[in-house]
Design a protein around this motif. Structure first.
Motif, PDB file in Angstrom:
ATOM      1  N   ASN A   1       0.807  -1.213   0.000  1.00 53.72           N
ATOM      2  CA  ASN A   1       0.000   0.000   0.000  1.00 53.72           C
ATOM      3  C   ASN A   1       0.849   1.275   0.000  1.00 53.72           C
ATOM      4  N   ASP A   2       2.058   1.204   0.555  1.00 51.81           N
ATOM      5  CA  ASP A   2       2.856   2.404   0.819  1.00 51.81           C
ATOM      6  C   ASP A   2       3.434   3.058  -0.437  1.00 51.81           C
ATOM      7  N   TRP A   3       3.596   4.360  -0.354  1.00 52.71           N
ATOM      8  CA  TRP A   3       4.466   5.060  -1.302  1.00 52.71           C
ATOM      9  C   TRP A   3       5.899   4.636  -1.008  1.00 52.71           C
TER      10      TRP A   3
ATOM     11  N   GLY B   1       4.175  10.433  -2.956  1.00 51.47           N
ATOM     12  CA  GLY B   1       5.307   9.923  -3.726  1.00 51.47           C
ATOM     13  C   GLY B   1       4.903   9.694  -5.163  1.00 51.47           C
ATOM     14  N   THR B   2       5.821   9.113  -5.935  1.00 51.74           N
ATOM     15  CA  THR B   2       5.494   8.809  -7.330  1.00 51.74           C
ATOM     16  C   THR B   2       5.480   7.306  -7.572  1.00 51.74           C
ATOM     17  N   CYS B   3       6.108   6.540  -6.675  1.00 53.17           N
ATOM     18  CA  CYS B   3       6.172   5.085  -6.826  1.00 53.17           C
ATOM     19  C   CYS B   3       5.541   4.401  -5.624  1.00 53.17           C
ATOM     20  N   ARG B   4       4.927   3.242  -5.847  1.00 48.20           N
ATOM     21  CA  ARG B   4       4.426   2.406  -4.760  1.00 48.20           C
ATOM     22  C   ARG B   4       5.434   1.291  -4.486  1.00 48.20           C
ATOM     23  N   VAL B   5       5.442   0.821  -3.248  1.00 46.84           N
ATOM     24  CA  VAL B   5       6.373  -0.247  -2.854  1.00 46.84           C
ATOM     25  C   VAL B   5       5.967  -1.573  -3.495  1.00 46.84           C
ATOM     26  N   ILE B   6       6.964  -2.300  -4.003  1.00 44.16           N
ATOM     27  CA  ILE B   6       6.751  -3.693  -4.419  1.00 44.16           C
ATOM     28  C   ILE B   6       7.761  -4.555  -3.668  1.00 44.16           C
ATOM     29  N   ARG B   7       7.358  -5.768  -3.335  1.00 50.09           N
ATOM     30  CA  ARG B   7       8.190  -6.640  -2.511  1.00 50.09           C
ATOM     31  C   ARG B   7       8.233  -8.069  -3.025  1.00 50.09           C
ATOM     32  N   GLY B   8       9.333  -8.749  -2.742  1.00 51.59           N
ATOM     33  CA  GLY B   8       9.389 -10.208  -2.876  1.00 51.59           C
ATOM     34  C   GLY B   8      10.086 -10.789  -4.090  1.00 51.59           C
ATOM     35  N   GLY B   9      10.321  -9.962  -5.134  1.00 50.30           N
ATOM     36  CA  GLY B   9      10.989 -10.533  -6.307  1.00 50.30           C
ATOM     37  C   GLY B   9      10.045 -11.403  -7.133  1.00 50.30           C
ATOM     38  N   SER B  10      10.538 -11.864  -8.281  1.00 48.28           N
ATOM     39  CA  SER B  10       9.650 -12.588  -9.202  1.00 48.28           C
ATOM     40  C   SER B  10      10.363 -13.721  -9.932  1.00 48.28           C
ATOM     41  N   TRP B  11       9.577 -14.375 -10.796  1.00 49.06           N
ATOM     42  CA  TRP B  11      10.070 -15.463 -11.651  1.00 49.06           C
ATOM     43  C   TRP B  11      11.215 -15.008 -12.555  1.00 49.06           C
ATOM     44  N   ASN B  12      11.366 -13.699 -12.723  1.00 42.38           N
ATOM     45  CA  ASN B  12      12.353 -13.162 -13.651  1.00 42.38           C
ATOM     46  C   ASN B  12      13.529 -12.482 -12.953  1.00 42.38           C
TER      47      ASN B  12
ATOM     48  N   SER C   1      13.954 -11.191   1.934  1.00 45.22           N
ATOM     49  CA  SER C   1      12.836 -10.638   2.705  1.00 45.22           C
ATOM     50  C   SER C   1      12.965  -9.144   2.959  1.00 45.22           C
ATOM     51  N   SER C   2      14.180  -8.611   2.953  1.00 43.09           N
ATOM     52  CA  SER C   2      14.317  -7.177   3.258  1.00 43.09           C
ATOM     53  C   SER C   2      14.509  -6.320   2.010  1.00 43.09           C
ATOM     54  N   ASP C   3      14.587  -6.952   0.832  1.00 41.26           N
ATOM     55  CA  ASP C   3      14.796  -6.154  -0.381  1.00 41.26           C
ATOM     56  C   ASP C   3      13.575  -5.282  -0.655  1.00 41.26           C
ATOM     57  N   ARG C   4      13.816  -4.015  -1.012  1.00 38.93           N
ATOM     58  CA  ARG C   4      12.732  -3.071  -1.274  1.00 38.93           C
ATOM     59  C   ARG C   4      12.859  -2.542  -2.688  1.00 38.93           C
ATOM     60  N   ASP C   5      11.728  -2.323  -3.312  1.00 42.65           N
ATOM     61  CA  ASP C   5      11.744  -1.672  -4.611  1.00 42.65           C
ATOM     62  C   ASP C   5      10.455  -0.886  -4.744  1.00 42.65           C
ATOM     63  N   GLY C   6      10.403  -0.046  -5.764  1.00 45.39           N
ATOM     64  CA  GLY C   6       9.200   0.739  -5.986  1.00 45.39           C
ATOM     65  C   GLY C   6       8.994   0.930  -7.470  1.00 45.39           C
ATOM     66  N   THR C   7       7.734   1.094  -7.868  1.00 50.93           N
ATOM     67  CA  THR C   7       7.437   1.382  -9.265  1.00 50.93           C
ATOM     68  C   THR C   7       6.198   2.270  -9.322  1.00 50.93           C
TER      69      THR C   7
END
Length: 207
Positions: free
Chosen positions: A143-145, A165-176, A184-190
């Motif tokens: 939910n967070d910016w 903000g301009t990006c929302r938080v995404i977590r967890g990584g993906s198939w790619n 578990s602590s990696d943070r990213d936003g898009t």
């Protein structure tokens, strides 16, 4: 922290957070559930039990609002702090680097084993709380910016992220992604608008 030299600047400083009780989905939202609520399936990699993907942050809000009308509940996206606490195993945490293990293949679908596609939810091992796929499969919207240095002044009680903000938080990584991005602590936003086959969601509910 247990993340050692992999930890990136936006994960620091390590700090304590207090959260009110909440429920979080055992798996990501599946295509089956999305289809039942929305009447469509935007996913690139089709399969009833695969996580829904190609959903923007705004699409997720529409889905949640419809789901809440149907169920009378108040589902929502998790805050970043709720997501990470759950991924780390909550009060049962054993301090693993990934959600549920230090052996990545046991718990995650990622670039090294996914065959360039998503997989049915819940087919890898769960973490200490019985939650699946919090590392890998699809990134999960929070939910967070997103703000890279947010932790420096983050409130310790039920933090909900920056006020704008301009990006929302995404977590967890993906198939790619490689293992580093599924910690578990990696943070990213898009930005909230992409519909990307690496991006899905997990539901949260306050107690």
């Amino acid at each position: 922290s247990e993340q050692g030299s992999d930890a990136e600047d936006d994960e620091k400083p390590a700090h304590s957070v207090t959260l009110s009780s909440y429920y979080i989905g055992k798996t990501e939202v599946t295509q089956e559930l999305w289809q039942a609520v929305m009447g469509n399936n935007p996913s690139r990699f089709k399969g009833n039990r695969k996580p829904v993907e190609c959903v923007s942050w705004d699409d997720c809000q529409t889905f949640i609002s419809k789901l809440n009308s149907l169920t009378g509940k108040k589902f929502r996206l998790p805050t970043e702090a709720e997501w990470e606490f759950a991924a780390r195993g909550g009060i049962k945490s054993k301090g693993y680097k990934y959600s549920g293990s230090n052996t990545f293949d046991d718990v995650a679908w990622y670039a090294g084993n996914s065959g360039s596609t998503t997989h049915d939810v819940g087919t890898k091992s769960p973490n200490e709380l019985g939650l699946y796929d919090m590392s890998g499969n699809v990134w999960e919207w929070c939910n967070d910016w997103y703000k890279s240095q947010y932790y420096r002044n983050s409130p310790s009680n039920n933090p909900t992220g920056p006020s704008s903000g301009t990006c929302r938080v995404i977590r967890g990584g993906s198939w790619n992604d490689n293992a580093r991005y599924c910690r578990s602590s990696d943070r990213d936003g898009t930005t909230p608008d992409p519909r990307d086959s690496r991006l899905g969601l997990r539901l949260c509910l306050s107690e």
